[in-house]
Design a protein around this motif. Sequence first.
Motif, short mmCIF file in Angstrom:
data_model
loop_
_atom_site.label_atom_id
_atom_site.label_comp_id
_atom_site.label_asym_id
_atom_site.label_seq_id
_atom_site.Cartn_x
_atom_site.Cartn_y
_atom_site.Cartn_z
N VAL A 77 0.83 -1.21 0.00
CA VAL A 77 0.00 0.00 0.00
C VAL A 77 0.87 1.26 0.00
CG1 VAL A 77 -1.71 1.32 1.31
CG2 VAL A 77 -1.93 -1.17 1.11
N LEU A 78 1.83 1.32 0.90
CA LEU A 78 2.67 2.51 1.00
C LEU A 78 3.59 2.66 -0.21
CD1 LEU A 78 3.63 2.30 4.79
CD2 LEU A 78 1.91 3.76 3.73
N GLY A 79 4.12 1.55 -0.69
CA GLY A 79 5.00 1.61 -1.86
C GLY A 79 4.26 2.04 -3.11
N THR A 80 3.01 1.56 -3.27
CA THR A 80 2.20 1.98 -4.42
C THR A 80 1.87 3.46 -4.35
OG1 THR A 80 1.25 -0.25 -4.58
CG2 THR A 80 0.08 1.52 -5.70
N MET A 81 1.52 3.93 -3.16
CA MET A 81 1.23 5.36 -2.99
C MET A 81 2.47 6.20 -3.29
SD MET A 81 -1.04 5.07 0.51
CE MET A 81 -1.07 6.84 0.76
N ALA A 82 3.62 5.76 -2.78
CA ALA A 82 4.86 6.51 -3.04
C ALA A 82 5.21 6.52 -4.52
CB ALA A 82 6.00 5.91 -2.22
N ALA A 83 5.03 5.39 -5.19
CA ALA A 83 5.31 5.33 -6.62
C ALA A 83 4.39 6.24 -7.41
CB ALA A 83 5.17 3.88 -7.11
N TYR A 84 3.13 6.28 -7.02
CA TYR A 84 2.16 7.14 -7.72
C TYR A 84 2.54 8.61 -7.57
CZ TYR A 84 -2.36 8.61 -9.56
OH TYR A 84 -3.35 9.16 -10.34
N VAL A 85 2.98 8.99 -6.38
CA VAL A 85 3.39 10.37 -6.15
C VAL A 85 4.63 10.71 -6.97
CG1 VAL A 85 4.28 11.98 -4.42
CG2 VAL A 85 2.33 10.52 -3.88
N LEU A 86 5.61 9.81 -6.99
CA LEU A 86 6.84 10.08 -7.70
C LEU A 86 6.62 10.18 -9.20
CD1 LEU A 86 9.33 7.72 -5.80
CD2 LEU A 86 9.28 10.22 -5.74
N VAL A 87 5.73 9.38 -9.75
CA VAL A 87 5.53 9.36 -11.20
C VAL A 87 4.54 10.43 -11.65
CG1 VAL A 87 4.72 7.96 -13.14
CG2 VAL A 87 6.12 6.93 -11.36
N ARG A 88 3.48 10.65 -10.87
CA ARG A 88 2.38 11.51 -11.34
C ARG A 88 2.42 12.93 -10.77
NH1 ARG A 88 -1.69 8.43 -13.52
NH2 ARG A 88 -0.68 6.78 -14.74
N ALA A 89 3.07 13.13 -9.64
CA ALA A 89 2.99 14.45 -9.00
C ALA A 89 3.89 15.49 -9.64
CB ALA A 89 3.32 14.32 -7.51
#
Length: 267
Positions: A77-89
Motif C-alpha cells: 500500500v505505502l509503496g504503491t502510494m509513493a510510486a504514484y506520487v513520484l511518477v504523477r505528482a
Amino acid sequence: MRRFSWFNATSLTIGFAFLYLPMLILVIYSFNESKLVTVWAGFSTKWYGELFRNEAFLDAAYVTLRVAIFSSLLATVLGTMAAYVLVRAGRFPGRTLFSGMIYAPLVMPEVITGLSLLLLFISLGLDRGVLTIVLAHTTFSMCFVSVVVSARLASFDQSLEEAALDLGCTPFEAFRLVTLPVIAPAVISGWLLAFTLSLDDLVIASFTSGPSATTLPIKIWSSIRLGVSPEINALSTILIAIVATGVISASLISKRAAMQRDLDSKT
C-alpha cells in the motif's frame, strides 16, 4: 550458430553443481537415521515427525508468516502510494528528499537499518515484538514495491485515466477502476517481493525482535550455532520443496497462458 563446446558444458556443470549440490546433499541427509548429520545410518523420516512436534520451530514459523503477510500488505500500500506520487505528482518541493528517503533502504546496509530502527523503537518506548518487526520489514521492503510499481506507472497510458475523468469518474474512481487493474501485475509482483524479503530477513529482525517474537530465520540461526541438527535439514527440505513447487507451478501457468494466446491469435 555457435556450437555448444566442451568448455561451455564444463562451466555450466560446475556452476550448477556449485549452486545445487549442497541443496541435494541437505535433502538426502534430511532422511538420515542418525542424529549426526555427517554420518549416514540408513533411511528414515523420523526427523520430519520430530520437526512437527517441535513447538519452538512451529511458533517461529507462525510468527514469520504473520509478520510477512502484514508487512507485505503495508509495504504494498505505502509503496504503491509513493510510486504514484513520484511518477504523477511532477516537480514539488522536497521531491528529491522524498525520493531519496524512499530509495535509501535499497543501498543502505541492513545492519545500519536494523540498528537505527532499534534506537527509534527504544526512544518511542515500544516493546520489541511482532509489531516492531512488522514496522521494520515494512520500512525495508516498501522501497522495492515502489521501484516495481514506478516502472509500470511510467509506461502507463494516462489517456485512459483522462477518458475516465471525462466520463464522470472522480480521480479516486479513475485510479480504482482504470489505473489499478492495469498496474495490478506490478502491484502483485511488489507484494510477492516484499513477502519473500520478509520471510528471508535475518539481520533487521534480529535487531527489532524480542523474547516474545522470534522469526524462523532467527530460530534457525540460533540453532545452528550449536551444530546443525537433522531437524534443520528436514525444515530446509520442506522450504526447498515449497519454493520448487511454486516455481514449477508458475512456469506451467505461464507456459499454458502463452500457448492460449498463440491459439487465440491464430483463430
